[in-house]
Design an enzyme around this catalytic site. Structure first.
Site, PDB file in Angstrom:
ATOM      1  N   ARG A 258       0.850  -1.182   0.000  1.00 41.80           N
ATOM      2  CA  ARG A 258       0.000   0.000   0.000  1.00 41.80           C
ATOM      3  C   ARG A 258       0.889   1.236   0.000  1.00 41.80           C
ATOM      4  O   ARG A 258       1.906   1.288   0.716  1.00 41.80           O
ATOM      5  CB  ARG A 258      -0.927   0.017   1.233  1.00 41.80           C
ATOM      6  CG  ARG A 258      -2.104  -0.931   1.149  1.00 41.80           C
ATOM      7  CD  ARG A 258      -3.126  -0.462   0.122  1.00 41.80           C
ATOM      8  NE  ARG A 258      -4.313  -1.295   0.083  1.00 41.80           N
ATOM      9  CZ  ARG A 258      -4.494  -2.321  -0.730  1.00 41.80           C
ATOM     10  NH1 ARG A 258      -3.521  -2.662  -1.571  1.00 41.80           N
ATOM     11  NH2 ARG A 258      -5.611  -3.003  -0.715  1.00 41.80           N
ATOM     12  N   GLU A 287      -3.668   7.927  -5.403  1.00 47.46           N
ATOM     13  CA  GLU A 287      -3.817   7.257  -6.689  1.00 47.46           C
ATOM     14  C   GLU A 287      -5.026   7.798  -7.434  1.00 47.46           C
ATOM     15  O   GLU A 287      -6.117   7.832  -6.863  1.00 47.46           O
ATOM     16  CB  GLU A 287      -3.940   5.741  -6.475  1.00 47.46           C
ATOM     17  CG  GLU A 287      -2.692   5.144  -5.843  1.00 47.46           C
ATOM     18  CD  GLU A 287      -2.763   3.631  -5.641  1.00 47.46           C
ATOM     19  OE1 GLU A 287      -3.807   3.027  -5.991  1.00 47.46           O
ATOM     20  OE2 GLU A 287      -1.783   3.053  -5.134  1.00 47.46           O
ATOM     21  N   HIS A 306      -0.627   0.537 -10.019  1.00 46.90           N
ATOM     22  CA  HIS A 306      -1.371  -0.406  -9.172  1.00 46.90           C
ATOM     23  C   HIS A 306      -1.898  -1.589  -9.988  1.00 46.90           C
ATOM     24  O   HIS A 306      -3.096  -1.889  -9.997  1.00 46.90           O
ATOM     25  CB  HIS A 306      -2.525   0.303  -8.454  1.00 46.90           C
ATOM     26  CG  HIS A 306      -2.889  -0.356  -7.154  1.00 46.90           C
ATOM     27  ND1 HIS A 306      -3.266   0.354  -6.043  1.00 46.90           N
ATOM     28  CD2 HIS A 306      -2.924  -1.659  -6.794  1.00 46.90           C
ATOM     29  CE1 HIS A 306      -3.529  -0.490  -5.045  1.00 46.90           C
ATOM     30  NE2 HIS A 306      -3.328  -1.721  -5.483  1.00 46.90           N
TER      31      HIS A 306
END
Length: 355
Positions: A258, A287, A306
């Protein structure tokens, strides 16, 4: 492309007999088709067929009269939303992480939460290694060199020198499923593996020959450090300026866990000033990453959006597992992937069953 998609909320409803008798599930964004097909066998499906997550107000309105929510890690399932969803019985998140869900409050309200542990382990471990190797050997930088026309000499003894991986020391922070899979791959590179976890993994030590060590020792001795911890209050900012300064100047940091686990500003400074050699990141504090983020100006960091679990096989399995978990709860059956088992004490499965 993402920016050409309509922002209008579009729903697809199940067509068929006895539609009024079926529980309603809201799918927050576009997912692999297998998940929709499974849900449609048992539920009235409200499907937001869009790539982006719904705007907050649309999300809050959409859940007011549903029995189940199929979400992703980008939708915040908090107290406000749960209170709006008066009929909600189960939330299925297509992710291994669940820090976007207020698990304690959901449990107190008798709402079951299912997730997708295990199914993405090997795929994420593959990507961690892709980042590690790309950062160590300057693969992206070299690719850009060719594409930009800067490659003008066929071979030179000092051109694009990177760092060896074989025979080096790998430090793993968090030896859960994914950390274990990363450590397993290190055997093929004849690496010495150090690990830190809040729980000592003695079985893993026997199976893989890994060595338990303190965080400080891992940071000081490792040539590569790979992060695999969940985001919790304890792990937020786990790697900051102090920790980065402990690392070797030749070290590479990899994060597929994370974003907020690493202090992003401190990392950019470390990369720019040469505290460490390079980094590979799949996750970020925000993000998508801001276009003016200092990391984007640096050549010694490999960045991916991601996508560590983004293989066809894995994303299909994630959608399938999430849908199966939702269906099981609505059938009054205990799902294999229940995130909050304490909910069974608050609202037994026979009180949840509506299929």
């Amino acid at each position: 492309m993402l920016n050409t998609l309509s922002e209008e909320l579009r729903f697809k409803y199940v067509e068929g007999k006895n539609i009024g008798m079926k529980p309603t599930v809201y799918v927050t964004r576009r997912i692999p088709e297998i998940g929709i097909k499974l849900l449609e066998e048992y539920c009235e499906v409200r499907y937001r067929d869009e790539v982006p997550s719904p705007p907050r107000e649309e999300l809050l309105k959409a859940v007011e009269d549903v029995d189940a929510i199929f979400c992703t890690l980008n939708e915040r399932i908090d107290k406000e939303l749960i209170d709006r969803a008066k009929r909600l019985r189960v939330v299925g998140t297509m992710s291994v992480g669940f820090d976007h869900i207020d698990l304690e409050y959901a449990t107190s309200k008798g709402i079951y939460v299912v997730y997708t542990p295990g199914v993405l382990t090997e795929t994420v471990a593959d990507h961690a290694w892709a980042l590690l190797l790309a950062a160590a050997r300057r693969v992206v930088e070299a690719d850009n060199m060719i594409r930009s026309g800067e490659w003008t000499i066929p071979w030179a003894p000092t051109m694009m020198l990177g760092h060896d991986v074989y025979g080096k020391v790998l430090g793993i922070i968090g030896l859960g499923r994914i950390g274990y899979a990363v450590a397993k791959r290190a055997k093929g590179f004849n690496m010495r593996v150090l690990y830190y976890d809040v729980v000592r993994r003695e079985q893993a030590e026997k199976e893989l020959g890994v060595e338990y060590a303190s965080m400080e020792r891992i940071l000081k001795e490792s040539d590569f450090v790979s992060i695999h911890v969940p985001l919790t209050p304890e792990t937020r900012g786990l790697i900051g300026e102090k920790e980065l300064k402990m690392m070797k100047k030749t070290a590479v940091l990899v994060n597929t866990a994370r974003g907020p686990v690493v202090d992003q500003k401190a990392l950019a400074k470390a990369l720019e000033e040469g505290w460490i050699a390079a980094a590979g990141l799949d996750v970020f504090e925000k993000e998508p990453i801001d276009p003016d983020d200092p990391l984007l100006k640096l050549k010694n960091v490999v960045l991916t959006p991601h996508i560590a679990s983004a293989s066809h096989d894995t994303r299909n399995k994630m959608a399938e597992l999430t849908a199966q978990g939702i269906i099981k709860v609505l059938k009054g059956e205990r799902p294999d992937n229940l995130c909050n088992p304490d909910v069974l004490k608050v609202r037994p499965l026979d009180q949840v069953k509506i299929i």
